[in-house]
Scaffold this motif. Structure first.
Motif, PDB file in Angstrom:
ATOM      1  N   LYS A 190       0.504   4.124  -2.890  1.00 39.93           N
ATOM      2  CA  LYS A 190       0.434   5.558  -2.611  1.00 39.93           C
ATOM      3  C   LYS A 190       1.471   6.328  -3.418  1.00 39.93           C
ATOM      4  O   LYS A 190       1.233   7.457  -3.844  1.00 39.93           O
ATOM      5  CB  LYS A 190       0.638   5.782  -1.102  1.00 39.93           C
ATOM      6  CG  LYS A 190       0.697   7.245  -0.672  1.00 39.93           C
ATOM      7  CD  LYS A 190      -0.616   7.966  -0.906  1.00 39.93           C
ATOM      8  CE  LYS A 190      -0.533   9.411  -0.417  1.00 39.93           C
ATOM      9  NZ  LYS A 190      -1.677  10.218  -0.850  1.00 39.93           N
ATOM     10  N   LYS A 191       2.620   5.701  -3.676  1.00 45.05           N
ATOM     11  CA  LYS A 191       3.693   6.369  -4.399  1.00 45.05           C
ATOM     12  C   LYS A 191       3.569   6.219  -5.917  1.00 45.05           C
ATOM     13  O   LYS A 191       4.225   6.941  -6.670  1.00 45.05           O
ATOM     14  CB  LYS A 191       5.059   5.815  -3.948  1.00 45.05           C
ATOM     15  CG  LYS A 191       5.474   6.246  -2.531  1.00 45.05           C
ATOM     16  CD  LYS A 191       6.780   5.599  -2.148  1.00 45.05           C
ATOM     17  CE  LYS A 191       7.336   6.188  -0.854  1.00 45.05           C
ATOM     18  NZ  LYS A 191       7.862   7.543  -1.026  1.00 45.05           N
ATOM     19  N   PHE A 201       3.076  11.767   0.818  1.00 41.62           N
ATOM     20  CA  PHE A 201       3.391  10.661   1.721  1.00 41.62           C
ATOM     21  C   PHE A 201       4.374  11.123   2.790  1.00 41.62           C
ATOM     22  O   PHE A 201       5.373  11.773   2.500  1.00 41.62           O
ATOM     23  CB  PHE A 201       3.998   9.492   0.939  1.00 41.62           C
ATOM     24  CG  PHE A 201       4.494   8.378   1.820  1.00 41.62           C
ATOM     25  CD1 PHE A 201       3.622   7.400   2.257  1.00 41.62           C
ATOM     26  CD2 PHE A 201       5.833   8.325   2.208  1.00 41.62           C
ATOM     27  CE1 PHE A 201       4.076   6.374   3.075  1.00 41.62           C
ATOM     28  CE2 PHE A 201       6.285   7.306   3.022  1.00 41.62           C
ATOM     29  CZ  PHE A 201       5.411   6.329   3.454  1.00 41.62           C
ATOM     30  N   TYR A 255      -8.585   1.184  -0.297  1.00 43.90           N
ATOM     31  CA  TYR A 255      -8.099   2.573  -0.310  1.00 43.90           C
ATOM     32  C   TYR A 255      -8.551   3.291  -1.586  1.00 43.90           C
ATOM     33  O   TYR A 255      -8.999   4.446  -1.548  1.00 43.90           O
ATOM     34  CB  TYR A 255      -6.576   2.584  -0.216  1.00 43.90           C
ATOM     35  CG  TYR A 255      -5.961   3.943  -0.453  1.00 43.90           C
ATOM     36  CD1 TYR A 255      -6.031   4.935   0.519  1.00 43.90           C
ATOM     37  CD2 TYR A 255      -5.318   4.246  -1.652  1.00 43.90           C
ATOM     38  CE1 TYR A 255      -5.475   6.184   0.309  1.00 43.90           C
ATOM     39  CE2 TYR A 255      -4.765   5.489  -1.871  1.00 43.90           C
ATOM     40  CZ  TYR A 255      -4.842   6.458  -0.890  1.00 43.90           C
ATOM     41  OH  TYR A 255      -4.292   7.692  -1.111  1.00 43.90           O
ATOM     42  N   TYR A 256      -8.475   2.608  -2.711  1.00 38.59           N
ATOM     43  CA  TYR A 256      -8.843   3.174  -4.010  1.00 38.59           C
ATOM     44  C   TYR A 256     -10.303   3.617  -4.027  1.00 38.59           C
ATOM     45  O   TYR A 256     -10.638   4.713  -4.502  1.00 38.59           O
ATOM     46  CB  TYR A 256      -8.584   2.118  -5.075  1.00 38.59           C
ATOM     47  CG  TYR A 256      -8.991   2.471  -6.487  1.00 38.59           C
ATOM     48  CD1 TYR A 256      -8.218   3.323  -7.263  1.00 38.59           C
ATOM     49  CD2 TYR A 256     -10.143   1.922  -7.056  1.00 38.59           C
ATOM     50  CE1 TYR A 256      -8.577   3.623  -8.565  1.00 38.59           C
ATOM     51  CE2 TYR A 256     -10.512   2.224  -8.356  1.00 38.59           C
ATOM     52  CZ  TYR A 256      -9.726   3.069  -9.105  1.00 38.59           C
ATOM     53  OH  TYR A 256     -10.093   3.366 -10.394  1.00 38.59           O
ATOM     54  N   THR A 302       0.554   4.522  -9.075  1.00 36.62           N
ATOM     55  CA  THR A 302      -0.840   4.718  -9.489  1.00 36.62           C
ATOM     56  C   THR A 302      -1.557   3.376  -9.550  1.00 36.62           C
ATOM     57  O   THR A 302      -0.937   2.340  -9.848  1.00 36.62           O
ATOM     58  CB  THR A 302      -0.931   5.375 -10.879  1.00 36.62           C
ATOM     59  OG1 THR A 302      -0.303   4.517 -11.851  1.00 36.62           O
ATOM     60  CG2 THR A 302      -0.251   6.736 -10.876  1.00 36.62           C
ATOM     61  N   ASN A 359       0.818  -1.206   0.000  1.00 35.33           N
ATOM     62  CA  ASN A 359       0.000   0.000   0.000  1.00 35.33           C
ATOM     63  C   ASN A 359       0.856   1.263   0.000  1.00 35.33           C
ATOM     64  O   ASN A 359       0.425   2.307  -0.499  1.00 35.33           O
ATOM     65  CB  ASN A 359      -0.966   0.002   1.186  1.00 35.33           C
ATOM     66  CG  ASN A 359      -2.393  -0.304   0.748  1.00 35.33           C
ATOM     67  OD1 ASN A 359      -2.591  -0.951  -0.280  1.00 35.33           O
ATOM     68  ND2 ASN A 359      -3.370   0.162   1.492  1.00 35.33           N
ATOM     69  N   ILE A 360       2.046   1.194   0.543  1.00 36.51           N
ATOM     70  CA  ILE A 360       2.975   2.325   0.435  1.00 36.51           C
ATOM     71  C   ILE A 360       3.351   2.534  -1.029  1.00 36.51           C
ATOM     72  O   ILE A 360       3.397   3.664  -1.534  1.00 36.51           O
ATOM     73  CB  ILE A 360       4.217   2.087   1.310  1.00 36.51           C
ATOM     74  CG1 ILE A 360       3.845   2.152   2.793  1.00 36.51           C
ATOM     75  CG2 ILE A 360       5.310   3.114   0.995  1.00 36.51           C
ATOM     76  CD1 ILE A 360       4.978   1.810   3.735  1.00 36.51           C
ATOM     77  N   ALA A 416      -4.506   4.577   4.039  1.00 34.17           N
ATOM     78  CA  ALA A 416      -3.886   3.504   3.257  1.00 34.17           C
ATOM     79  C   ALA A 416      -3.184   2.503   4.176  1.00 34.17           C
ATOM     80  O   ALA A 416      -3.271   1.282   3.979  1.00 34.17           O
ATOM     81  CB  ALA A 416      -2.890   4.095   2.257  1.00 34.17           C
ATOM     82  N   TYR A 472      -7.387   8.152 -10.600  1.00 36.81           N
ATOM     83  CA  TYR A 472      -8.240   8.920  -9.695  1.00 36.81           C
ATOM     84  C   TYR A 472      -9.106   9.899 -10.483  1.00 36.81           C
ATOM     85  O   TYR A 472      -8.871  10.123 -11.682  1.00 36.81           O
ATOM     86  CB  TYR A 472      -7.374   9.629  -8.668  1.00 36.81           C
ATOM     87  CG  TYR A 472      -6.543   8.672  -7.840  1.00 36.81           C
ATOM     88  CD1 TYR A 472      -7.164   7.728  -7.019  1.00 36.81           C
ATOM     89  CD2 TYR A 472      -5.159   8.686  -7.882  1.00 36.81           C
ATOM     90  CE1 TYR A 472      -6.421   6.836  -6.263  1.00 36.81           C
ATOM     91  CE2 TYR A 472      -4.402   7.797  -7.131  1.00 36.81           C
ATOM     92  CZ  TYR A 472      -5.042   6.869  -6.322  1.00 36.81           C
ATOM     93  OH  TYR A 472      -4.302   5.980  -5.580  1.00 36.81           O
ATOM     94  N   GLN A 475      -5.083  10.553   3.904  1.00 36.70           N
ATOM     95  CA  GLN A 475      -4.911   9.560   2.874  1.00 36.70           C
ATOM     96  C   GLN A 475      -3.866   8.501   3.235  1.00 36.70           C
ATOM     97  O   GLN A 475      -4.120   7.300   3.122  1.00 36.70           O
ATOM     98  CB  GLN A 475      -4.533  10.242   1.556  1.00 36.70           C
ATOM     99  CG  GLN A 475      -5.608  11.170   1.024  1.00 36.70           C
ATOM    100  CD  GLN A 475      -5.109  12.032  -0.118  1.00 36.70           C
ATOM    101  OE1 GLN A 475      -4.068  11.764  -0.696  1.00 36.70           O
ATOM    102  NE2 GLN A 475      -5.847  13.073  -0.448  1.00 36.70           N
ATOM    103  N   THR A 476      -2.678   8.926   3.642  1.00 37.92           N
ATOM    104  CA  THR A 476      -1.621   7.969   3.979  1.00 37.92           C
ATOM    105  C   THR A 476      -2.019   7.136   5.185  1.00 37.92           C
ATOM    106  O   THR A 476      -1.843   5.912   5.202  1.00 37.92           O
ATOM    107  CB  THR A 476      -0.290   8.693   4.253  1.00 37.92           C
ATOM    108  OG1 THR A 476       0.087   9.437   3.093  1.00 37.92           O
ATOM    109  CG2 THR A 476       0.806   7.695   4.587  1.00 37.92           C
TER     110      THR A 476
END
Length: 497
Positions: free
Chosen positions: A109-110, A264, A160-161, A112, A105-106, A401, A233, A397-398
């Motif tokens: 986040k970084k 992040f 998360y999405y 797409t 998940n990290i 996630a 997104y 958000q972070t």
């Protein structure tokens, strides 16, 4: 009084989702979106976003649980592995799954979703296919471990999405729809395994090998298509008009932190670990994962041990999942309409308890089979609801996630334990496995009742702070005119329970 007024005010902000925007151009920026039918737009999002995600999870659940079907067709005897060694492979899958959920998940986040989720699917599809050509115990173990690693990022990533596209009260139903693929995979898995097993000897391969090879290759093909099927997104979605895109961003801006420009940070990661509610969400899934995964992995074996043939057991594994699927959809709709999760979860955990009590106390084949139906009918609807809880309640958000990944990571530790409970020597009653599943479901009822109480108390505390400071719950732009937004610690943020 302050709490009741605050919750009423917060609920009024969500009522807009049920109306045609063109009928409500009353004030502010909403006047810019006259002519957009919000219900129609939500249907458009559902049609575009949910089918690929649901299909990917169906394949994920199919590729992780088909080992139970393969066992009935001779996997253990051909690889010359004992019953305990077979269970070790199941355990290693969840070890890889648990270890890599948060890192995945990290990475999401970084990067797409349109790149990361299809890539994960491609990798686990290759590994799943290779399971069909393993020749020994070490090959079986390594394949199961890396399958868990590759699949670990899909579910927390999708949860998360979804939170980045839908309003908080809309997420529950969508996540339930997505998770319904698990019950569909169970139903289709039995039928597919029954059919594929008839390929016994084709190309010199046993039928169980073809189960892995064909289902794995299907995943590889779908992964290639999903590079063009999964969107990122709202701000970059090409299937939306410019006005629709702006409206989606506006409605998210007035509901959550989804469109905030958040970078992040490791401090946000730490914040997730320090929040006691995140651990309670994780406990909610932990107490459900053991019953869910032991049922999905061992259901064909449980049914076979009731006195049915392997082919009959494959087909009889379909009805429990079919019932679970119908109930999941029904419960998710009721939960969304009532905006309640905990009561439904506790009731259906109780339904699952009935199933295991039947399995433990009455060993007649037909009655025990009814017990498996009750177990599936209780477990799957409850699990689908617990998954959507942190997505709706955790901000920013972070942190969200990481909370999603942590919930599933800690939760699947229950599955790690569960893989060792259904040992061959305990057949056909499986007192140890059924007993643990029953105990976990009872623990879930108490855990979810406790989380319900915690969230209610925190809402009351926030309502008192709002009353003292003259604030209101978020019914407008987050942080627009009342100071800096503090995430879910903000007194204006109302938890859903």
């Amino acid at each position: 009084m302050a709490n009741a007024a605050g919750e009423k005010e917060a609920n009024s902000a969500t009522d807009l989702a049920e109306k045609d925007v063109s009928a409500s151009p009353s004030s502010g920026s909403i006047a810019e979106f006259q002519g957009i039918n919000e219900r129609a737009l939500l249907r458009k999002l559902d049609i575009r976003l949910l089918p690929p995600l649901t299909l990917l999870y169906l394949l994920s659940f199919l590729d992780r649980s088909n080992v139970g079907n393969a066992k009935l067709e001779g996997l253990t005897s051909d690889l010359k592995i004992s019953g305990d060694q077979y269970l070790n492979g199941l355990t290693l899958y969840f070890a890889g799954y648990v270890l890599f959920e948060i890192p995945c998940n990290i990475i999401l986040k970084k990067t797409t979703p349109s790149k990361w989720l299809p890539t994960l699917t491609l990798v686990w599809g290759i590994v799943a296919t290779l399971l069909g050509i393993v020749q020994n115990y070490s090959g079986y173990l390594s394949s199961r471990f890396f399958l868990g690693v590759a699949e670990s990022g899909l579910f927390p990533g999708v949860v998360y999405y979804v939170s980045m596209w839908y309003k908080r009260e809309e997420q529950n139903y969508r996540i339930c729809l997505f998770f319904s693929a698990a019950s569909l995979a169970g139903a289709f898995g039995g039928i597919l395994a029954w059919g594929i097993a008839h390929m016994e000897g084709v190309g010199g391969y046993r039928g169980w090998r073809w189960i892995f090879i064909l289902e794995g290759l299907l995943t590889v093909v779908v992964s290639a298509i999903s590079y063009f099927w999964v969107y990122d997104y709202p701000a970059t979605a090409k299937f939306l008009t410019e006005k629709e895109r702006e409206f989606i961003i506006w409605r998210l801006k007035n509901d959550s932190d989804a469109i905030r420009d958040e970078k992040f940070t490791w401090s946000a990661v730490l914040d997730s670990f320090k929040d006691h509610k995140v651990w309670l969400y994780a406990l909610g899934f932990h107490t459900m994962s053991l019953p869910m995964y032991t049922l999905s992995l061992f259901l064909p074996t449980i049914i076979k041990e009731l006195g049915y043939s392997a082919a009959e057991a494959q087909l009889l594994s379909v009805p429990p999942y079919a019932v679970a699927f119908v109930l999941m959809i029904t419960v998710s709709i009721c939960s969304e309409k009532t905006r309640l999760r905990a009561p439904f979860m506790m009731v259906f955990a109780g339904v699952g308890c009935i199933g295991y009590i039947i399995l433990l106390t009455d060993h007649r084949a037909g009655v025990s089979y009814v017990g498996t139906i009750f177990a599936a009918a209780g477990i799957y609807p409850a699990v689908s609801l617990v998954f959507s809880w942190p997505a709706a309640n955790v901000s920013g958000q972070t942190k969200r996630a990481i909370a999603n990944a942590l919930q599933i990571s800690i939760g699947n530790c229950g599955a790690v334990l569960g893989t060792q409970l259904y040992r061959a020597e305990s057949a056909p009653q499986y007192y140890l496995g059924h007993g643990f599943a029953l105990g976990y479901l009872i623990a879930n009822i108490f855990a979810m009742g406790g989380l319900w109480w915690v969230l209610k108390k925190e809402n009351q505390k926030k309502a008192r702070v709002r009353d003292e400071k003259g604030l209101r719950p978020f019914v407008g732009d987050i942080g627009d005119d009342e100071g800096e937004f503090l995430g879910d610690k903000d007194p204006r943020w109302v938890f859903q329970y």
